[in-house]
Design a protein around this motif. Structure first.
Motif: not given
Length: 56
Positions: A7-28
């Motif tokens: 996923i793109s960096a922008d998508t990762a940031i938005k998902l991370s904020e909405q889900l309340g999960v750190p980006i590192e956790h989200l990406m893996h």
């Protein structure tokens, strides 16, 4: 171990904020778990619509 989500960096940031999960956790995060969390998020964001099939 699963490979990082594609996923793109922008998508990762938005998902991370909405889900309340750190980006590192989200990406893996496994894809099926991410999809489950997105479904839960979508359910909680959708307001309950009145049933339009019923007639008075």
């Amino acid at each position: 171990m699963s490979k990082p989500l594609q996923i793109s960096a922008d998508t990762a940031i938005k998902l991370s904020e909405q889900l309340g999960v750190p980006i590192e956790h989200l990406m893996h995060m496994p894809r099926h778990i991410l999809l489950q969390k997105l479904a839960e998020l979508a359910k909680s964001d959708t307001p309950a619509a009145p049933d339009s099939d019923q007639k008075s």
